[in-house]
Write an enzyme that holds these catalytic residues in place. Structure first.
Site, mmCIF file in Angstrom:
data_model
loop_
_atom_site.group_PDB
_atom_site.id
_atom_site.type_symbol
_atom_site.label_atom_id
_atom_site.label_comp_id
_atom_site.label_asym_id
_atom_site.label_seq_id
_atom_site.Cartn_x
_atom_site.Cartn_y
_atom_site.Cartn_z
ATOM 1 N N HIS A 285 0.022 2.076 -7.554
ATOM 2 C CA HIS A 285 -1.324 1.817 -6.719
ATOM 3 C C HIS A 285 -2.325 2.900 -7.354
ATOM 4 O O HIS A 285 -2.199 3.862 -7.585
ATOM 5 C CB HIS A 285 -0.576 2.281 -5.164
ATOM 6 C CG HIS A 285 0.824 1.443 -4.776
ATOM 7 N ND1 HIS A 285 0.705 0.414 -4.536
ATOM 8 C CD2 HIS A 285 2.028 2.201 -4.806
ATOM 9 C CE1 HIS A 285 1.931 0.139 -3.940
ATOM 10 N NE2 HIS A 285 2.826 0.868 -4.169
ATOM 11 N N ARG B 142 -3.758 1.620 -2.731
ATOM 12 C CA ARG B 142 -2.609 2.374 -2.137
ATOM 13 C C ARG B 142 -1.842 2.096 -1.026
ATOM 14 O O ARG B 142 -2.538 1.467 0.041
ATOM 15 C CB ARG B 142 -3.478 3.900 -1.978
ATOM 16 C CG ARG B 142 -2.514 5.029 -1.621
ATOM 17 C CD ARG B 142 -3.057 6.407 -1.493
ATOM 18 N NE ARG B 142 -4.016 6.682 -0.291
ATOM 19 C CZ ARG B 142 -4.585 7.803 -0.191
ATOM 20 N NH1 ARG B 142 -4.846 8.592 -1.198
ATOM 21 N NH2 ARG B 142 -5.235 7.954 1.080
ATOM 22 N N HIS C 218 4.407 -1.780 -11.003
ATOM 23 C CA HIS C 218 4.390 -1.176 -9.738
ATOM 24 C C HIS C 218 3.679 0.310 -9.680
ATOM 25 O O HIS C 218 3.982 1.348 -9.914
ATOM 26 C CB HIS C 218 5.706 -0.731 -9.367
ATOM 27 C CG HIS C 218 5.596 -0.407 -7.597
ATOM 28 N ND1 HIS C 218 7.138 0.098 -6.940
ATOM 29 C CD2 HIS C 218 4.587 -0.045 -6.946
ATOM 30 C CE1 HIS C 218 6.325 0.484 -5.985
ATOM 31 N NE2 HIS C 218 5.254 0.385 -5.814
ATOM 32 N N GLU D 186 5.829 3.613 -10.522
ATOM 33 C CA GLU D 186 5.011 4.037 -9.042
ATOM 34 C C GLU D 186 4.181 5.224 -9.250
ATOM 35 O O GLU D 186 3.894 5.888 -8.420
ATOM 36 C CB GLU D 186 5.724 4.109 -7.845
ATOM 37 C CG GLU D 186 5.213 3.926 -6.587
ATOM 38 C CD GLU D 186 6.072 4.174 -5.354
ATOM 39 O OE1 GLU D 186 7.428 4.402 -5.642
ATOM 40 O OE2 GLU D 186 5.520 3.982 -4.292
#
Lengths: 330, 330
Positions: B8, B66, B6, B279
């Protein structure tokens, strides 16, 4: 003494729900048309909340109308006021019949888009005339569409001013969900707890109301599990440490229905900010096949935790006395 | 091998965001007008995600546009499609430049009220033509108003059919919040995770799609903390045990930014259903004053946990290989 700070009258006699149905379909129904005898009230409680208090060993429940039935989204402010008065009056009767077992917490006559100023009078009536010790404040009277400003907005200040004047806390508690995306007890309730706490992080509400007190139910939604995220977000926003920013005013209840969840709550949230609660008879009614005990028998999880007796006493009684400062055991 | 499922592209070059601004203000901008050199891409990653991979010891990140900028609520389906293509093409370039460090996950051209059927073509293009291994599916393209049907509704079936055909999982991930009630990374993201899981409990989606796979990010929102509540609600609804009802198809990532939260996750969710993720560079960017380490350095929490080496290997690599079955390390 074991104080359960979160119980709703989910088992109220059918006559109440029938009255509500009539109220929603024709607006001019009078509260006089609601007839519930003391025996009906006793019957609705003896086989439910009172039985569970005895079985599980709690002494008193801070008792409010059924949360899912507050339905602030139904009708207009006048409907909401009439319904709130009927529900609060019934809670008053419960607490008069069983003054040792229940202390009254009121529903507010909120209505979507209507200033919460309209709640001041009913709150005043409940507290001053009937001895209520707290209220439930709904951050989303739209019922799952979240159209009201955040709790830190001046929009809400009139109700906070009255709460501070009366020295009562609010449990931040939504009602049922009209939004098909949100299951009410499985998503809307938990989301609302998380949302409210994040709103409080973003604002500076307690600068304006240093004595205002909120209880976030259901163990604070997702907050303790993501405590690092919330500490980190607050830090990124240049807010003070959460213990200084919020924890003089914000409390969490223990409505978390398994041991590992309670253990996490007790580990990350200071013991002074935790109030015992079970929400019985409430969201989850079954027996956990993994333990053989009721999911919502939360006292067992606290009993089984590694806290000292003094810490447990705070959670079971001491903190409730401090937060619900108008409460005096009967 | 350490696989972070995970991440972005939060650090994409400014030219991308400038292009988006132009796109939103005038609809006929061409993707040709976006000019980003390979060096600009390298620069945007070397000092951020790649530096952190090296410092923290992860090997590869499953990398998508994103999340907060997917903005499915902006403009119409054509705008969303053009923007998704531009973002996905950029992710493709990142992964071609750094095939060992990144594997591509795509954004879908969702648009509020538009059938997700419109996502099938872009998903097919990404997977078959560019080697993408997963997608991000937004359960609320309205951006905080939750107007789409629950994920179990047939409304969503066209995109599930394509996912199953291509054998790729979706991370259920919302974008930014237009609703002032919901802070985006502090409330909307976490609420969406909780909401999606509860929708799955209520339905029977995996009867219709036995091989469909969802990853619920941010440690599953509130779900593991309230695992007893969810087990209890499922039981009250006469659903099978969650392990049979959902856990053959639903996975949780480890984006939980403190040790007690991760410990809870590892305790209540079977190890086969947990995928390592951080993340980064993402929601929380600071250093935890209590540990001296970055909040989002989640590898440390797994390292420090009591899991066996074999269990850690599943979380760091094995489960990712199974769930993202199209992924082959470069």
């Amino acid at each position: 003494m074991i104080v359960d700070c979160h119980g709703h009258y989910t088992t109220a006699p059918q006559a109440l729900w029938d009255w509500r149905k009539k109220q929603v379909s024709r607006k001019n129904i009078s509260s006089q048309e609601l007839r519930i005898s003391d025996d009906e009230i006793r019957d609705s409680l003896e086989k439910a909340q009172l039985k569970l208090q005895r079985e599980r060993g709690s002494d008193v429940t801070f008792f409010s109308p059924r949360a899912g039935s507050m339905e602030h989204h139904v009708g207009d402010a006048a409907i909401s006021l009439a319904w709130s008065r009927v529900c609060n009056d019934l809670i008053f009767r419960v607490c008069r019949l069983y003054p040792k077992n229940f202390a009254p917490v009121c529903q507010l006559p909120q209505s979507p888009g209507v200033s919460p100023e309209n709640c001041a009078q009913e709150l005043d009536r409940c507290v001053r005339e009937m001895g209520f010790i707290g209220c439930n404040l709904n951050p989303d009277p739209s019922g799952g569409y979240w159209k009201e400003p955040p709790l830190t907005d001046k929009w809400w200040y009139p109700v906070y001013e009255k709460m501070v004047e009366l020295d009562i806390p609010a449990m931040v508690h939504v009602s049922s969900s009209c939004n098909p995306a949100f299951h009410f007890t499985g998503a809307h309730y938990i989301n609302a707890d998380t949302t409210a706490f994040m709103q409080l992080i973003q604002g500076d509400l307690f600068k304006d109301f240093p004595t205002l007190k909120f209880v976030i139910p259901h163990g604070g939604g997702a907050v303790p599990y993501h405590w690092g995220r919330y500490r980190g977000l607050a830090q990124d926003m240049k807010k003070p440490l959460l213990k200084d920013h919020l924890l003089k005013n914000v409390y969490f209840d223990t409505c978390v229905y398994h041991q590992p969840g309670i253990d996490l709550l007790l580990k990350v949230i200071p013991v002074d900010n935790i109030l015992f609660a079970s929400e019985m008879v409430g969201a989850v009614r079954g027996i956990d096949p993994e333990t053989g005990c009721y999911f919502d028998d939360t006292k067992r999880y606290i009993d089984n935790s590694k806290l000292s007796p003094a810490e447990k006493q705070k959670i079971f009684e001491g903190n409730a006395r401090r937060v619900y400062s108008r409460w005096k055991p009967a």
